[in-house]
Write an enzyme that holds these catalytic residues in place. Sequence first.
Site, PDB file in Angstrom:
ATOM      1  N   ASP A   1      44.818  30.695  35.025  1.00 53.52           N
ATOM      2  CA  ASP A   1      44.635  31.147  36.277  1.00 53.52           C
ATOM      3  C   ASP A   1      44.161  32.711  36.266  1.00 53.52           C
ATOM      4  OD1 ASP A   1      47.091  31.564  39.146  1.00 53.52           O
ATOM      5  OD2 ASP A   1      44.726  32.018  39.037  1.00 53.52           O
TER       6      ASP A   1
ATOM      7  N   ASP B   1      38.665  33.030  41.143  1.00 51.62           N
ATOM      8  CA  ASP B   1      40.170  32.623  41.061  1.00 51.62           C
ATOM      9  C   ASP B   1      40.240  31.273  40.468  1.00 51.62           C
ATOM     10  OD1 ASP B   1      43.001  32.378  43.460  1.00 51.62           O
ATOM     11  OD2 ASP B   1      42.860  32.222  41.120  1.00 51.62           O
TER      12      ASP B   1
HETATM   13  C1  601 Z   1      46.507  39.787  46.771  1.00 54.60           C
HETATM   14  N1  601 Z   1      45.527  39.228  45.759  1.00 54.60           N
HETATM   15  C2  601 Z   1      44.299  40.031  45.561  1.00 54.60           C
HETATM   16  C3  601 Z   1      45.646  38.007  45.078  1.00 54.60           C
HETATM   17  C4  601 Z   1      44.499  37.445  44.460  1.00 54.60           C
HETATM   18  C5  601 Z   1      44.816  36.092  43.820  1.00 54.60           C
HETATM   19  C6  601 Z   1      46.178  35.523  43.914  1.00 54.60           C
HETATM   20  C7  601 Z   1      46.377  34.307  43.201  1.00 54.60           C
HETATM   21  O1  601 Z   1      47.565  33.797  42.884  1.00 54.60           O
HETATM   22  N2  601 Z   1      45.431  33.720  42.599  1.00 54.60           N
HETATM   23  N3  601 Z   1      45.652  32.629  41.908  1.00 54.60           N
HETATM   24  C8  601 Z   1      47.367  36.222  44.389  1.00 54.60           C
HETATM   25  C9  601 Z   1      46.851  37.452  45.096  1.00 54.60           C
END
Ligand code: 601
Length: 324
Positions: free
Chosen positions: A216, A32
Amino acid sequence: VGGDVTATPESDDNEYLCPVTIGGQTLNLDFDSGSSDLWVFSTSTPSSEQQSHTIYNPAKSSTFKELNGFTWQISYGDGSGASGTVGTDTVTVGGLTVKNQAVELATAVSSEFVTDSANNGLLGLAWSNLNTVEPTQQQTFFANAGPQLQQNVFTADLRHDQPGSYDFGFIDTSKFQGNLNYVPVDNSQGFWQFTVDGYAVGDGATGGNSFSAIADTGTTLLLLDDNIVSDYYSQISSAQNSNSAGGFVFDCTEDVPDLTLQIGDYAAVVPGSLLNFSQNGDGTCFGGIQSDGGQGFAILGDVFLKAQFTVFDQGNVQLGFAPK
Ligand SMILES: CN(C)c1ccc(C(=O)NN)cc1
């Protein structure tokens, strides 16, 4: 020294998971570039929330060390979140090893993570000033790996409905066409943030004002300013903003236009095929472009990143893009 790891899409390319070995235990994590915590489902996660996840057991790692009294708590743009305790361990990604990496153990995770059974945690790749560990903020895996990398970069090659890859420490020129186009990054908010200079819908003229955006990998879609979103969907006759679907939908039979984002001299094209994101099951399809919720910057998530080869350059604080 470097690393190459396969990034495997979940269904509908909702997210991309990569194998990470922590203290000899391998878990698939969501890489991420929009956050900076490395956290995992673990023996500290309530069994009711562990469900079918792969969990990390620090007691079985000979290299795990507890950071006594350290905690973390994170919330993501979609309202999901997690929290817990902290230790360090040896973390290996695609052959690249970092010793004494902060590993955050979840003692609570929100429902979005509990039900996402392929996701056993996140590996944050944004800047370390976004890390949530208290009382002492911790460095990301990529920050810790930097000094041992031949080039202080990682690259993302995400693909639609097929495995892609992340590379650490080198740029594989066979993964893109032509030259890389670099833009400066403002990392003051901890993101890979840069300026987009304009946009075009289909084969229309490039216009609009310049705007801020972040790259992102942890966000699924391409989230843009409401004015651009409206302009885009005005070109699709059946498009409507559906509360039940949670965003803009259109008839699956429609011809969906490309979107081009002008980034410096580079025209980053996102093909219409990627902008027809998924089927709703009723003959309508869900758009890959949706509103950024008016938060003041656009979020260029996987829908955008699937169409580019992207270099996240930590050494020069810049991003590089090229077509594939
Ligand atoms: C619920 N999950 C797997 C997520 C994983 C990543 C993110 C996110 O905003 N990453 N920049 C949000 C939710």
